[in-house]
Scaffold this motif. Structure first.
Motif, PDB file in Angstrom:
ATOM      1  N   ASN A 121     -18.000  38.807 -15.139  1.00  0.00           N
ATOM      2  CA  ASN A 121     -19.187  39.584 -14.776  1.00  0.00           C
ATOM      3  C   ASN A 121     -18.553  41.201 -14.075  1.00  0.00           C
ATOM      4  O   ASN A 121     -18.918  41.248 -12.955  1.00  0.00           O
ATOM      5  CB  ASN A 121     -20.064  38.910 -13.899  1.00  0.00           C
ATOM      6  CG  ASN A 121     -21.496  39.697 -13.742  1.00  0.00           C
ATOM      7  OD1 ASN A 121     -22.011  40.238 -14.825  1.00  0.00           O
ATOM      8  ND2 ASN A 121     -22.159  39.568 -12.761  1.00  0.00           N
ATOM      9  N   THR A 178     -17.832  44.808 -13.366  1.00  0.00           N
ATOM     10  CA  THR A 178     -18.888  46.004 -13.827  1.00  0.00           C
ATOM     11  C   THR A 178     -17.920  47.521 -14.289  1.00  0.00           C
ATOM     12  O   THR A 178     -16.865  47.657 -13.461  1.00  0.00           O
ATOM     13  CB  THR A 178     -19.568  46.418 -12.642  1.00  0.00           C
ATOM     14  OG1 THR A 178     -20.344  45.200 -12.104  1.00  0.00           O
ATOM     15  CG2 THR A 178     -20.510  47.480 -12.730  1.00  0.00           C
ATOM     16  N   ASP A 179     -18.503  48.157 -15.166  1.00  0.00           N
ATOM     17  CA  ASP A 179     -17.551  49.374 -15.623  1.00  0.00           C
ATOM     18  C   ASP A 179     -18.588  50.428 -15.292  1.00  0.00           C
ATOM     19  O   ASP A 179     -19.675  50.404 -16.075  1.00  0.00           O
ATOM     20  CB  ASP A 179     -17.192  49.299 -17.174  1.00  0.00           C
ATOM     21  CG  ASP A 179     -16.113  48.410 -17.499  1.00  0.00           C
ATOM     22  OD1 ASP A 179     -15.510  48.126 -16.588  1.00  0.00           O
ATOM     23  OD2 ASP A 179     -16.168  47.712 -18.599  1.00  0.00           O
ATOM     24  N   PHE A 180     -18.393  51.381 -14.479  1.00  0.00           N
ATOM     25  CA  PHE A 180     -19.587  52.265 -13.893  1.00  0.00           C
ATOM     26  C   PHE A 180     -19.208  53.508 -14.834  1.00  0.00           C
ATOM     27  O   PHE A 180     -18.104  53.685 -15.258  1.00  0.00           O
ATOM     28  CB  PHE A 180     -18.977  52.640 -12.654  1.00  0.00           C
ATOM     29  CG  PHE A 180     -19.199  51.701 -11.594  1.00  0.00           C
ATOM     30  CD1 PHE A 180     -20.627  51.524 -11.107  1.00  0.00           C
ATOM     31  CD2 PHE A 180     -18.234  50.780 -10.792  1.00  0.00           C
ATOM     32  CE1 PHE A 180     -20.982  50.296 -10.130  1.00  0.00           C
ATOM     33  CE2 PHE A 180     -18.880  49.849  -9.951  1.00  0.00           C
ATOM     34  CZ  PHE A 180     -19.866  49.750  -9.641  1.00  0.00           C
ATOM     35  N   ASN A 229     -18.698  39.025 -21.088  1.00  0.00           N
ATOM     36  CA  ASN A 229     -18.476  39.512 -19.960  1.00  0.00           C
ATOM     37  C   ASN A 229     -18.417  38.199 -18.862  1.00  0.00           C
ATOM     38  O   ASN A 229     -18.956  38.190 -17.851  1.00  0.00           O
ATOM     39  CB  ASN A 229     -19.344  40.684 -19.356  1.00  0.00           C
ATOM     40  CG  ASN A 229     -18.977  41.236 -18.257  1.00  0.00           C
ATOM     41  OD1 ASN A 229     -17.817  41.214 -17.994  1.00  0.00           O
ATOM     42  ND2 ASN A 229     -19.811  41.981 -17.764  1.00  0.00           N
ATOM     43  N   ILE A 258     -24.286  51.725 -15.180  1.00  0.00           N
ATOM     44  CA  ILE A 258     -23.033  51.016 -15.730  1.00  0.00           C
ATOM     45  C   ILE A 258     -22.865  51.216 -17.114  1.00  0.00           C
ATOM     46  O   ILE A 258     -23.994  51.430 -17.763  1.00  0.00           O
ATOM     47  CB  ILE A 258     -22.871  49.429 -14.970  1.00  0.00           C
ATOM     48  CG1 ILE A 258     -24.196  48.850 -15.727  1.00  0.00           C
ATOM     49  CG2 ILE A 258     -23.008  49.435 -13.867  1.00  0.00           C
ATOM     50  CD1 ILE A 258     -24.398  47.349 -15.343  1.00  0.00           C
ATOM     51  N   ASN A 314     -21.199  48.754 -19.278  1.00  0.00           N
ATOM     52  CA  ASN A 314     -21.416  47.531 -20.000  1.00  0.00           C
ATOM     53  C   ASN A 314     -22.596  46.602 -19.735  1.00  0.00           C
ATOM     54  O   ASN A 314     -23.288  47.117 -18.736  1.00  0.00           O
ATOM     55  CB  ASN A 314     -20.037  46.914 -19.618  1.00  0.00           C
ATOM     56  CG  ASN A 314     -19.976  46.203 -18.072  1.00  0.00           C
ATOM     57  OD1 ASN A 314     -20.508  46.983 -17.376  1.00  0.00           O
ATOM     58  ND2 ASN A 314     -19.032  45.544 -18.149  1.00  0.00           N
ATOM     59  N   THR A 315     -22.789  45.609 -20.292  1.00  0.00           N
ATOM     60  CA  THR A 315     -23.718  44.717 -19.890  1.00  0.00           C
ATOM     61  C   THR A 315     -23.435  43.654 -18.992  1.00  0.00           C
ATOM     62  O   THR A 315     -22.198  43.369 -18.944  1.00  0.00           O
ATOM     63  CB  THR A 315     -24.245  43.981 -21.555  1.00  0.00           C
ATOM     64  OG1 THR A 315     -23.125  43.133 -21.859  1.00  0.00           O
ATOM     65  CG2 THR A 315     -24.816  44.998 -22.234  1.00  0.00           C
ATOM     66  N   PRO A 316     -24.423  42.976 -18.111  1.00  0.00           N
ATOM     67  CA  PRO A 316     -24.056  41.932 -17.326  1.00  0.00           C
ATOM     68  C   PRO A 316     -23.668  40.625 -18.212  1.00  0.00           C
ATOM     69  O   PRO A 316     -23.883  40.704 -19.445  1.00  0.00           O
ATOM     70  CB  PRO A 316     -25.167  41.783 -16.428  1.00  0.00           C
ATOM     71  CG  PRO A 316     -26.300  42.391 -17.491  1.00  0.00           C
ATOM     72  CD  PRO A 316     -25.623  43.399 -18.166  1.00  0.00           C
TER      73      PRO A 316
END
Length: 64
Positions: A26, A28-30, A23, A49, A51-53
């Motif tokens: 960085n 973000t997928d909410f 990622n 969220i 996904n992971t940061p």
């Protein structure tokens, strides 16, 4: 994203350097809304969220 490089130390041994990024931009997928009940006080609120940061990894390996 994955990058690696090898450095020869002697004829039979070498170092390998690795860099990995997950990622990288960085983004973000909410997640979806926590409640779809219109009478709920948390109706249509997005609280997490999916996904992971950004994660970065470095590794150094000696091969002989």
């Amino acid at each position: 994203m994955h990058l690696s490089s090898r450095f020869n130390v002697t004829e039979g041994s070498k170092f390998q350097f690795r860099f990995e990024a997950f990622n990288f931009p960085n983004l973000t997928d909410f997640s979806g809304p926590s409640s779809t009940n219109i009478d709920s006080s948390t109706y249509a609120q997005i609280t997490s969220i999916s996904n992971t940061p950004r994660q970065l990894q470095f590794a150094l390996k000696y091969v002989f």
